[in-house]
Scaffold this motif. Structure first.
Motif, PDB file in Angstrom:
ATOM      1  N   GLY A   1       0.833  -1.189   0.000  1.00 20.28           N
ATOM      2  CA  GLY A   1       0.000   0.000   0.000  1.00 20.28           C
ATOM      3  C   GLY A   1       0.875   1.249   0.000  1.00 20.28           C
ATOM      4  N   ASP A   2       0.541   2.213   0.855  1.00 19.55           N
ATOM      5  CA  ASP A   2       1.332   3.438   0.973  1.00 19.55           C
ATOM      6  C   ASP A   2       2.395   3.359   2.067  1.00 19.55           C
ATOM      7  OD1 ASP A   2       0.194   4.975  -1.054  1.00 19.55           O
ATOM      8  OD2 ASP A   2      -1.506   5.535   0.208  1.00 19.55           O
TER       9      ASP A   2
ATOM     10  N   ASN B   1       7.626   6.376  -5.614  1.00 15.01           N
ATOM     11  CA  ASN B   1       6.656   6.134  -6.676  1.00 15.01           C
ATOM     12  C   ASN B   1       7.202   5.211  -7.752  1.00 15.01           C
ATOM     13  OD1 ASN B   1       4.474   7.556  -5.693  1.00 15.01           O
ATOM     14  ND2 ASN B   1       5.067   9.476  -6.674  1.00 15.01           N
ATOM     15  N   PHE B   2       8.389   4.646  -7.521  1.00 15.53           N
ATOM     16  CA  PHE B   2       9.021   3.771  -8.511  1.00 15.53           C
ATOM     17  C   PHE B   2       9.458   2.447  -7.881  1.00 15.53           C
ATOM     18  CE2 PHE B   2       9.080   7.938 -10.326  1.00 15.53           C
ATOM     19  CZ  PHE B   2       8.795   7.713 -11.664  1.00 15.53           C
TER      20      PHE B   2
ATOM     21  N   LYS C   1       2.893  11.856   0.257  1.00 17.80           N
ATOM     22  CA  LYS C   1       1.624  11.150   0.463  1.00 17.80           C
ATOM     23  C   LYS C   1       1.803   9.661   0.745  1.00 17.80           C
ATOM     24  CE  LYS C   1      -0.147  15.135  -0.573  1.00 17.80           C
ATOM     25  NZ  LYS C   1      -0.480  16.053   0.535  1.00 17.80           N
ATOM     26  N   ARG C   2       2.881   9.315   1.421  1.00 15.94           N
ATOM     27  CA  ARG C   2       3.061   7.941   1.876  1.00 15.94           C
ATOM     28  C   ARG C   2       2.958   7.893   3.393  1.00 15.94           C
ATOM     29  NH1 ARG C   2       2.347   4.706  -2.617  1.00 15.94           N
ATOM     30  NH2 ARG C   2       3.768   5.307  -4.305  1.00 15.94           N
ATOM     31  N   LYS C   3       2.826   6.677   3.944  1.00 15.65           N
ATOM     32  CA  LYS C   3       2.617   6.503   5.377  1.00 15.65           C
ATOM     33  C   LYS C   3       3.912   6.022   6.039  1.00 15.65           C
ATOM     34  CE  LYS C   3      -2.290   5.426   4.883  1.00 15.65           C
ATOM     35  NZ  LYS C   3      -3.360   4.424   5.123  1.00 15.65           N
ATOM     36  N   PRO C   4       4.483   6.813   6.934  1.00 13.76           N
ATOM     37  CA  PRO C   4       5.755   6.448   7.561  1.00 13.76           C
ATOM     38  C   PRO C   4       5.594   5.425   8.683  1.00 13.76           C
ATOM     39  CG  PRO C   4       5.054   8.630   8.275  1.00 13.76           C
ATOM     40  CD  PRO C   4       4.015   8.147   7.336  1.00 13.76           C
TER      41      PRO C   4
END
Length: 412
Positions: free
Chosen positions: A78-79, A334-335, A376-379
């Protein structure tokens, strides 16, 4: 929005699922048939072939690779984006080996330009973190005769006696091959001896490029591919986990990279003991390959993406922010990348001495969390084995005091 070499990279589209993004790509009438076939394999969960991997390097554009790599990344995680609180101990930068790409080490005849620590000095560094919530110590460096099997066994035992909960991730097959050969131990018996002394896992260094026609030119005198892989295999048999790296962007060709990843993928099929694959960018300062140009950031991102697509049995793809810069690390998320390593606290000189953007690589936990959240990712703070320590998605920081750290010697 980010701009790299006149290429605009937008953040992940809101409201568009990863499946929709992949479907749009597959249905594009202008997409080459071979690229469409590879994209369909990714959607169907079918492993791509060696030839597919080479084709991606030779023909796939960054935007195409980003869709495929992000699809796999988000299906797996996911993120979520992982980091840990760690510090490095580098026992020496003196080395018996002469790797042409290395900016860090000094030959024994240049001993006055480097450092060699004793066990008690390494324990002193460890003790400086007694009041810090670090979960891992990462140990690697040069290879010298006196830092032998008993040297490291003594350190591991003393470290565990002082702080049993601290995970020891130490040494690469380059060090172990030399140490075990001197001790007249098999790879299995040597790893077992050090595991019993307190070793918990292995980092992924020393892999470079496996194929002998490249390895012979850049690192001719250290362990070969088969020896590197066997030491990891023996560690996996003992229940230890490890990482794997690939040094890219120098004299290798694209198919050498795929050959390297294929060998790792085959061992992972056999043992399941690898946790993360870490592409390492060749940096050309202060080494014997300074005439070789570094690859672009676009090629960095293409390489991360292809690694994520090819290494289907590796759970994590890691980017060292300290080596590639904070901004490129953000883009890499994102890659295909889902891990950007740890806080480090300026306890390594390996990257800075090679010319990395981060000359004093230290980030507080808040800085790492903000870096991840800003794209916009979750740490997620993890431990070495990817157990969740803290989910920082909704965490609000009070004023955070940056930890004091031990500065390594600086080579003049």
């Amino acid at each position: 929005m980010f701009v790299i070499s006149n290429i605009v990279l937008l953040p992940k589209p809101k409201g568009e699922s990863i499946v929709q993004s992949l479907d749009i790509l597959i249905q594009n009438p202008d997409l080459a048939p071979s690229l469409k076939d590879i994209a369909q394999k990714v959607k169907d969960g079918i492993r791509i072939t060696f030839d597919d991997g080479v084709y991606l390097y030779e023909h796939a554009e960054l935007s195409y690779l980003g869709v495929l790599a992000n699809y796999i990344r988000e299906k797996k995680h996911g993120d979520l984006t992982y980091f840990n609180r760690n510090f490095h101990i580098e026992p020496t930068n003196i080395c018996v080996y002469d790797c042409k790409f290395c900016s860090y080490s000094r030959m024994i005849k240049q001993r006055e330009e480097g450092w060699e620590m004793e066990v008690d000095g390494m324990i002193d560094i460890l003790k400086k973190y007694d009041d810090e919530p670090v979960t891992e110590v990462h140990i690697t460096g040069g290879v010298v005769p006196k830092q032998n099997l008993d040297f490291y066994a003594s350190f591991f035992r003393k470290a565990k006696a002082h702080r049993p909960d601290l995970h020891i991730k130490a040494l690469t097959p380059v060090e172990y091959y030399y140490i075990f050969k001197k001790a007249k131990l098999s790879h299995y018996d040597g790893m077992k001896y050090l595991k019993d002394a307190g070793l918990d896992s292995m980092p992924g260094g020393g892999a470079e490029i496996f194929h002998p026609e490249v390895r012979e030119k850049i690192a001719h005198d250290k362990c070969n591919a088969e020896q590197w892989l066997d030491i990891h295999e023996q560690a996996h048999k003992l229940g230890m986990r490890s990482n794997a790296t690939m040094l890219y962007g120098h004299i290798e060709q694209f198919w050498h990279r795929v050959d390297h990843m294929e060998r790792l993928r085959q061992l992972q099929d056999k043992t399941g003991g690898f946790q993360a694959f870490i592409p390492l960018k060749f940096r050309n300062q202060n080494n014997q390959m300074s005439d070789v140009a570094e690859v672009s950031v676009v090629e960095d991102l293409r390489n991360y993406a292809i690694a994520r697509i090819y290494m289907d049995n590796f759970e994590h793809i890691k980017a060292y922010w300290a080596m590639i810069s904070r901004e490129t690390a953000q883009l890499s998320l994102n890659f295909g990348v889902d891990d950007i390593d740890g806080t480090l606290d300026d306890t390594t000189k390996i990257y800075s001495m090679a010319g990395a953007e981060e000359q004093t690589p230290a980030m507080s936990t808040k800085e790492l969390v903000d870096l991840i959240k800003n794209v916009k990712r979750k740490p997620i703070e993890r431990d070495t084995l990817y157990n969740v320590v803290t989910d920082y998605t909704d965490h609000v920081f009070e004023d955070e005091v940056k930890p004091s750290y031990y500065k390594l010697p600086v080579v003049n």
